[in-house]
Design a protein around this motif. Structure first.
Motif, PDB file in Angstrom:
ATOM      1  N   ASP A  37     -40.820  59.970  -5.959  1.00 59.78           N
ATOM      2  CA  ASP A  37     -40.050  58.815  -5.499  1.00 59.78           C
ATOM      3  C   ASP A  37     -38.711  58.758  -6.218  1.00 59.78           C
ATOM      4  N   ALA A  38     -37.667  58.399  -5.489  1.00 64.50           N
ATOM      5  CA  ALA A  38     -36.329  58.258  -6.061  1.00 64.50           C
ATOM      6  C   ALA A  38     -35.630  57.096  -5.363  1.00 64.50           C
ATOM      7  N   VAL A  39     -34.977  56.276  -6.141  1.00 70.01           N
ATOM      8  CA  VAL A  39     -34.299  55.095  -5.625  1.00 70.01           C
ATOM      9  C   VAL A  39     -32.863  55.103  -6.124  1.00 70.01           C
ATOM     10  N   VAL A  40     -31.917  54.814  -5.236  1.00 70.46           N
ATOM     11  CA  VAL A  40     -30.501  54.758  -5.609  1.00 70.46           C
ATOM     12  C   VAL A  40     -29.956  53.388  -5.229  1.00 70.46           C
ATOM     13  N   VAL A  41     -29.377  52.704  -6.188  1.00 65.13           N
ATOM     14  CA  VAL A  41     -28.741  51.404  -5.959  1.00 65.13           C
ATOM     15  C   VAL A  41     -27.304  51.524  -6.441  1.00 65.13           C
ATOM     16  N   ARG A  42     -26.363  51.213  -5.531  1.00 67.09           N
ATOM     17  CA  ARG A  42     -24.951  51.368  -5.878  1.00 67.09           C
ATOM     18  C   ARG A  42     -24.176  50.124  -5.481  1.00 67.09           C
ATOM     19  N   TYR A  43     -23.321  49.662  -6.383  1.00 65.08           N
ATOM     20  CA  TYR A  43     -22.412  48.559  -6.092  1.00 65.08           C
ATOM     21  C   TYR A  43     -21.063  48.895  -6.725  1.00 65.08           C
ATOM     22  N   ALA A  44     -20.038  49.053  -5.903  1.00 66.58           N
ATOM     23  CA  ALA A  44     -18.715  49.466  -6.385  1.00 66.58           C
ATOM     24  C   ALA A  44     -18.886  50.790  -7.144  1.00 66.58           C
ATOM     25  N   ASP A  45     -18.493  50.833  -8.427  1.00 62.95           N
ATOM     26  CA  ASP A  45     -18.608  52.072  -9.188  1.00 62.95           C
ATOM     27  C   ASP A  45     -19.801  52.057 -10.136  1.00 62.95           C
ATOM     28  N   ASP A  46     -20.676  51.063 -10.015  1.00 65.54           N
ATOM     29  CA  ASP A  46     -21.897  51.017 -10.822  1.00 65.54           C
ATOM     30  C   ASP A  46     -23.062  51.569 -10.009  1.00 65.54           C
ATOM     31  N   THR A  47     -23.826  52.463 -10.608  1.00 64.19           N
ATOM     32  CA  THR A  47     -24.927  53.107  -9.908  1.00 64.19           C
ATOM     33  C   THR A  47     -26.181  53.090 -10.762  1.00 64.19           C
ATOM     34  N   ILE A  48     -27.304  52.833 -10.115  1.00 60.53           N
ATOM     35  CA  ILE A  48     -28.613  52.897 -10.762  1.00 60.53           C
ATOM     36  C   ILE A  48     -29.462  53.875  -9.966  1.00 60.53           C
ATOM     37  N   VAL A  49     -30.036  54.837 -10.643  1.00 60.84           N
ATOM     38  CA  VAL A  49     -30.889  55.827  -9.988  1.00 60.84           C
ATOM     39  C   VAL A  49     -32.237  55.831 -10.686  1.00 60.84           C
ATOM     40  N   GLY A  50     -33.296  55.606  -9.915  1.00 61.74           N
ATOM     41  CA  GLY A  50     -34.644  55.591 -10.479  1.00 61.74           C
ATOM     42  C   GLY A  50     -35.454  56.777 -10.000  1.00 61.74           C
ATOM     43  N   PHE A  51     -36.161  57.428 -10.933  1.00 59.53           N
ATOM     44  CA  PHE A  51     -36.979  58.602 -10.612  1.00 59.53           C
ATOM     45  C   PHE A  51     -38.415  58.374 -11.055  1.00 59.53           C
ATOM     46  N   GLU A  52     -39.333  58.968 -10.300  1.00 64.80           N
ATOM     47  CA  GLU A  52     -40.742  58.904 -10.674  1.00 64.80           C
ATOM     48  C   GLU A  52     -41.046  59.855 -11.824  1.00 64.80           C
ATOM     49  N   HIS A  53     -40.368  61.027 -11.830  1.00 65.64           N
ATOM     50  CA  HIS A  53     -40.657  62.046 -12.837  1.00 65.64           C
ATOM     51  C   HIS A  53     -39.497  62.164 -13.821  1.00 65.64           C
ATOM     52  N   ARG A  54     -39.823  62.270 -15.088  1.00 64.32           N
ATOM     53  CA  ARG A  54     -38.796  62.336 -16.119  1.00 64.32           C
ATOM     54  C   ARG A  54     -37.949  63.591 -15.998  1.00 64.32           C
ATOM     55  N   HIS A  55     -38.592  64.727 -15.692  1.00 58.43           N
ATOM     56  CA  HIS A  55     -37.816  65.975 -15.645  1.00 58.43           C
ATOM     57  C   HIS A  55     -36.772  65.924 -14.531  1.00 58.43           C
ATOM     58  N   GLU A  56     -37.054  65.211 -13.453  1.00 56.93           N
ATOM     59  CA  GLU A  56     -36.059  65.092 -12.387  1.00 56.93           C
ATOM     60  C   GLU A  56     -34.903  64.190 -12.817  1.00 56.93           C
ATOM     61  N   ALA A  57     -35.208  63.134 -13.564  1.00 62.72           N
ATOM     62  CA  ALA A  57     -34.144  62.267 -14.072  1.00 62.72           C
ATOM     63  C   ALA A  57     -33.227  63.040 -15.020  1.00 62.72           C
ATOM     64  N   GLU A  58     -33.828  63.857 -15.890  1.00 62.10           N
ATOM     65  CA  GLU A  58     -33.037  64.640 -16.835  1.00 62.10           C
ATOM     66  C   GLU A  58     -32.207  65.698 -16.109  1.00 62.10           C
ATOM     67  N   GLN A  59     -32.784  66.314 -15.078  1.00 59.63           N
ATOM     68  CA  GLN A  59     -32.053  67.342 -14.333  1.00 59.63           C
ATOM     69  C   GLN A  59     -30.894  66.727 -13.563  1.00 59.63           C
ATOM     70  N   PHE A  60     -31.125  65.553 -12.962  1.00 62.59           N
ATOM     71  CA  PHE A  60     -30.035  64.903 -12.236  1.00 62.59           C
ATOM     72  C   PHE A  60     -28.897  64.545 -13.179  1.00 62.59           C
ATOM     73  N   LEU A  61     -29.229  64.038 -14.371  1.00 61.05           N
ATOM     74  CA  LEU A  61     -28.192  63.671 -15.331  1.00 61.05           C
ATOM     75  C   LEU A  61     -27.400  64.898 -15.759  1.00 61.05           C
ATOM     76  N   ALA A  62     -28.091  66.016 -15.963  1.00 59.46           N
ATOM     77  CA  ALA A  62     -27.393  67.250 -16.335  1.00 59.46           C
ATOM     78  C   ALA A  62     -26.492  67.725 -15.196  1.00 59.46           C
ATOM     79  N   ASP A  63     -26.977  67.654 -13.966  1.00 58.43           N
ATOM     80  CA  ASP A  63     -26.159  68.065 -12.818  1.00 58.43           C
ATOM     81  C   ASP A  63     -24.947  67.158 -12.647  1.00 58.43           C
ATOM     82  N   LEU A  64     -25.118  65.879 -12.898  1.00 59.89           N
ATOM     83  CA  LEU A  64     -24.005  64.939 -12.783  1.00 59.89           C
ATOM     84  C   LEU A  64     -22.935  65.244 -13.821  1.00 59.89           C
ATOM     85  N   LYS A  65     -23.350  65.522 -15.045  1.00 54.72           N
ATOM     86  CA  LYS A  65     -22.380  65.869 -16.085  1.00 54.72           C
ATOM     87  C   LYS A  65     -21.631  67.153 -15.730  1.00 54.72           C
ATOM     88  N   ALA A  66     -22.370  68.137 -15.210  1.00 56.03           N
ATOM     89  CA  ALA A  66     -21.725  69.404 -14.837  1.00 56.03           C
ATOM     90  C   ALA A  66     -20.750  69.204 -13.682  1.00 56.03           C
TER      91      ALA A  66
END
Length: 244
Positions: free
Chosen positions: A40-69
């Motif tokens: 499960d993944a949830v994305v909530v966005r308002y203007a330039d603020d974003t909240i992303v929720g993940f069911e699995h920790r490894h996916e949250a960490e991978q998304f954060l790494a991809d975003l930084k890259a």
């Protein structure tokens, strides 16, 4: 330049456990969820603020790494103080208690502090929301300054103005789990009104008992005006089709 990534309204129904809070990255979050997320993944966005929720920790960490890259390709970077990966949701309280950690972290989004809570029975996850403390203090400071400016006017006019202010505050912040915060805001408002009236003259002392009667005559009492998040989305259109 980032904040939190948690599902505010959706956490109550989502299995998301790991949340990234931040600014920027909203478009990438939607694309990443469609292409890479397995849980499960949830994305909530308002203007330039974003909240992303993940069911699995490894996916949250991978998304954060991809975003930084992705940002690094354009010479950009996430603000370290405004981007966080936190555990949040139905299992967060029990998991952190098992690991000997403290309460799950909270986060601010759209004027509310979101936190993990339980039902009165002590079981079940409840999404707690209350006004951000900094905003409440700022609003009370504005009210105090205005009351001092109009302290020589009649209590009827002051009461009408304060009633409008309180109704406006409750129209936005009177959500489930914020009852104590709304009551506190009203109490502090009355305290500042009492202080302003006491500055008008020293000839007659305005007791707190009399002040309370004046406030109760003019100010509405705190009450919850909005439904729980899951009820807000259980809307049906003509024909009975659900809207989510």
């Amino acid at each position: 330049m980032a904040k939190d990534t948690r599902a505010s309204c959706f956490c109550a129904r989502s299995a998301s456990r790991f949340v990234i809070l931040g600014r920027l990255g909203g478009s990438l979050a939607f694309q990443w969820r469609q292409r890479c997320a397995t849980g499960d993944a949830v994305v909530v966005r308002y203007a330039d603020d974003t909240i992303v929720g993940f069911e699995h920790r490894h996916e949250a960490e991978q998304f954060l790494a991809d975003l930084k890259a992705r940002l690094a390709r354009f010479g950009l970077a996430l603000h370290p103080d405004k981007t966080r990966l936190i555990e949040f949701g139905r299992c967060a309280i029990a998991n952190r208690r098992t690991q000997g950690l403290g309460k799950p972290e909270s986060f601010d989004f759209l004027g509310f502090t979101h936190y993990c809570a339980t039902r009165r029975s002590g079981s079940g996850f409840v999404l707690g929301r209350k006004p951000v403390r900094k905003r409440m203090r700022a609003k009370l400071r504005e009210i105090k300054e205005q009351l001092m400016a109009i302290r020589h006017e009649g209590t009827e006019r002051q009461g009408r103005w304060l009633r409008q202010v309180l109704r406006g505050w409750m129209a936005y912040y009177a959500v489930p789990m914020s009852g104590s915060a709304i009551s506190a805001f009203r109490h502090h408002m009355i305290e500042r009104w009492h202080s302003a009236l006491m500055r008008r003259s020293q000839r007659r002392r305005l007791t707190w008992t009399r002040m309370k009667k004046i406030a109760d005559r003019h100010l509405p009492f705190p009450r919850i005006l909005h439904p729980w998040p899951e009820k807000r989305f259980l809307v049906t259109i003509q024909g009975g089709s659900p809207v989510r």
